[in-house]
Design a protein around this motif. Structure first.
Motif, PDB file in Angstrom:
ATOM      1  N   ARG A  57      52.066 -20.034  28.252  1.00 56.52           N
ATOM      2  CA  ARG A  57      51.649 -21.232  27.509  1.00 56.52           C
ATOM      3  C   ARG A  57      52.814 -21.826  26.727  1.00 56.52           C
ATOM      4  O   ARG A  57      52.925 -23.051  26.593  1.00 56.52           O
ATOM      5  N   GLY A  61      54.597 -25.619  27.464  1.00 55.92           N
ATOM      6  CA  GLY A  61      54.460 -26.602  26.401  1.00 55.92           C
ATOM      7  C   GLY A  61      53.078 -26.682  25.783  1.00 55.92           C
ATOM      8  O   GLY A  61      52.827 -27.526  24.926  1.00 55.92           O
ATOM      9  N   GLU A  62      52.171 -25.790  26.171  1.00 63.26           N
ATOM     10  CA  GLU A  62      50.829 -25.796  25.605  1.00 63.26           C
ATOM     11  C   GLU A  62      50.788 -25.170  24.212  1.00 63.26           C
ATOM     12  O   GLU A  62      49.869 -25.441  23.441  1.00 63.26           O
ATOM     13  N   ARG A  64      53.255 -24.066  20.781  1.00 64.02           N
ATOM     14  CA  ARG A  64      54.546 -24.177  20.107  1.00 64.02           C
ATOM     15  C   ARG A  64      55.133 -22.800  19.834  1.00 64.02           C
ATOM     16  O   ARG A  64      54.416 -21.835  19.563  1.00 64.02           O
ATOM     17  N   LEU A  79      59.158 -30.186  23.762  1.00 58.97           N
ATOM     18  CA  LEU A  79      58.667 -31.254  24.632  1.00 58.97           C
ATOM     19  C   LEU A  79      57.175 -31.069  24.895  1.00 58.97           C
ATOM     20  O   LEU A  79      56.688 -29.944  24.997  1.00 58.97           O
ATOM     21  N   PRO A  80      56.429 -32.171  25.055  1.00 53.69           N
ATOM     22  CA  PRO A  80      55.012 -32.047  25.409  1.00 53.69           C
ATOM     23  C   PRO A  80      54.857 -31.522  26.826  1.00 53.69           C
ATOM     24  O   PRO A  80      55.773 -31.621  27.655  1.00 53.69           O
ATOM     25  N   ALA A  81      53.682 -30.981  27.117  1.00 49.16           N
ATOM     26  CA  ALA A  81      53.450 -30.312  28.394  1.00 49.16           C
ATOM     27  C   ALA A  81      53.695 -31.227  29.588  1.00 49.16           C
ATOM     28  O   ALA A  81      54.247 -30.802  30.603  1.00 49.16           O
ATOM     29  N   HIS A  82      53.293 -32.502  29.492  1.00 46.16           N
ATOM     30  CA  HIS A  82      53.445 -33.379  30.661  1.00 46.16           C
ATOM     31  C   HIS A  82      54.918 -33.656  30.968  1.00 46.16           C
ATOM     32  O   HIS A  82      55.293 -33.822  32.141  1.00 46.16           O
ATOM     33  N   GLN A  83      55.769 -33.686  29.933  1.00 49.45           N
ATOM     34  CA  GLN A  83      57.195 -33.895  30.189  1.00 49.45           C
ATOM     35  C   GLN A  83      57.837 -32.648  30.800  1.00 49.45           C
ATOM     36  O   GLN A  83      58.711 -32.747  31.667  1.00 49.45           O
TER      37      GLN A  83
END
Length: 249
Positions: A57, A61-62, A64, A79-83
């Motif tokens: 996780r 990026g799910e 921190r 970075l966020p998960a989608h990036q």
């Protein structure tokens, strides 16, 4: 027991250094270091609660974390998960995570959105060709598929974006022995055909080590051993303490 020292490996592709993470005030990972070399399959073994899913996780990026996560030298931390997904790290989560109300084809179509428009249909058909059972049931809602079919859909959905690293969390969970073997044969084919780097968390050590280049053992949020599958297989004390039955190798 040997200390957790690194065997000679290929050039690192995914690198985790000094990672600390947890939930609330409870720390689960305590300065963990993990490397996935370019073109290799790394298997992470350990008991439930050892920190395996937490590590996955964090990388995706799910969740921190503090420490450093790099893909081919570029930092992913924060970075966020989608990036992170678009940079080339794909996760097949525990429980598959497919969209139950969408058809097989629509699940793949959602994943294909990250590709150039002209390539989406071609890539979807390529993965349906790889999994004939999914092609036969392409209009069926994902929630109506068997567990094995859902797992294959989850793998196809993760790979449709052409990841550089594929991470899979307990891919054999809830599957029959025959279907579990079939899923790991898919991993072996992907690796042989494209050299796709993988990080696999798995309770079935026999199956997992059968496709692995490197093995890690995690306990209490720390890596306590790392080496080749053969090294692990030959260490009776280690197998007895952390793994259990390896008759399937």
């Amino acid at each position: 027991m040997r200390p957790a020292t690194d065997p000679p490996v290929a050039e690192p592709l995914l690198s985790v250094q000094g990672l600390h993470a947890g939930y609330g005030h409870g720390e689960v990972l305590h300065g963990i270091d993990v490397t996935v070399p370019r073109g290799q399959v790394v298997v992470l073994l350990g008991a439930n609660g050892a920190g395996k899913t937490t590590l996955m996780r964090c990388i995706s990026g799910e969740l921190r974390a503090t420490g450093r996560i790099e893909l081919d030298g570029d930092a992913l931390g924060g970075l966020p998960a989608h990036q992170i997904s678009r940079r080339g790290v794909a996760l097949v989560p525990q429980g598959r995570g497919t969209f139950a109300d969408l058809s097989v084809r629509d699940n793949l179509a959602v994943a294909a959105l990250q590709l150039p428009r002209a390539e989406r249909d071609v890539e979807m058909e390529r993965w349906l060709d790889r999994f004939p059972r999914l092609a036969e049931r392409s209009k069926v809602a994902a929630g109506m598929l068997s567990g094995g079919e859902q797992q294959m859909l989850a793998i196809a959905r993760a790979c449709i974006g052409r990841p550089r690293v594929l991470m899979c969390d307990e891919p054999s969970l809830g599957l029959s022995p025959a279907m579990s073997k079939e899923v790991f044969e898919v991993f072996e084919q992907l690796h042989d055909e494209s050299g796709l780097a993988m990080l696999i968390v798995e309770q079935n050590a026999g199956l997992a080590l059968g496709v692995a280049d490197l093995a890690l053992v995690i306990e209490g949020g720390r890596i306590v051993w790392r080496g080749t599958p053969r090294d692990l297989h030959d260490d009776d004390a280690l197998v007895s303490a952390y793994i259990g039955d390896l008759e399937e190798i």
